[in-house]
Design a protein around this motif. Structure first.
Motif: not given
Length: 154
Positions: A41-44, A70-74, A78-83, A88-92
């Motif tokens: 999260l901090k360094s991307h 998916c985690h990275y782009h979300l 500033k969208k929901g990037y957690q499992h 996140f589920r839609r993008l996956m």
């Protein structure tokens, strides 16, 4: 595959499946044990477990990279990037990324004992003093046979 090949693969997957650039670092981290990859999260940056490339091949690695992207782009949007998040589920589902990694088979060192009366084999992770215990089946004495490596699905 080396680090530069991995970086190029991550950038290509990001542009092909997400239509967005990957502007940070992708690298192998051999210290990862229970996961295929992780997004920092901090360094991307994205770290990938090289054991999955050796064991499952490049096609499986592409799935792990999609998941981490998916985690990275979300997160950057500033969208929901957690499992647990719906974004996140839609993008996956949209990019065809796997939700979880299949565990790798791992070898575990176990200690093997045997009952002198009924010949029952007793397997334990840690060693114990055999004179303080007896067989649970017949009550006979236990003797130590030695260590053994055993394959376990984790």
């Amino acid at each position: 595959m080396n680090e530069t090949d991995l970086q190029a693969l991550v950038e290509q997957i990001s542009s092909d499946f997400f239509a967005k650039p990957f502007c940070h670092q992708a690298r192998f981290n051999p210290r990862l044990r229970t996961t295929g990859g992780r997004y920092l999260l901090k360094s991307h940056d994205i770290e990938i477990n090289p054991k999955y490339l050796e064991a499952r091949g490049e096609d499986y690695l592409v799935g792990i990279i999609k998941h981490e992207l998916c985690h990275y782009h979300l997160h950057l949007e500033k969208k929901g990037y957690q499992h647990r998040d719906q974004d996140f589920r839609r993008l996956m589902k949209k990019v065809g990324a796997p939700r979880f990694c299949q565990p790798l088979d791992t070898a575990v060192k176990v200690q093997v004992y045997q009952c002198t009366s009924c010949q029952t084999e007793i397997i334990r992770r840690r060693r114990f003093q055999e004179s303080r215990y007896k067989c649970g089946r017949c009550g006979g004495k236990i003797r130590y046979l030695g260590p053994r490596t055993q394959t376990v699905d984790s």
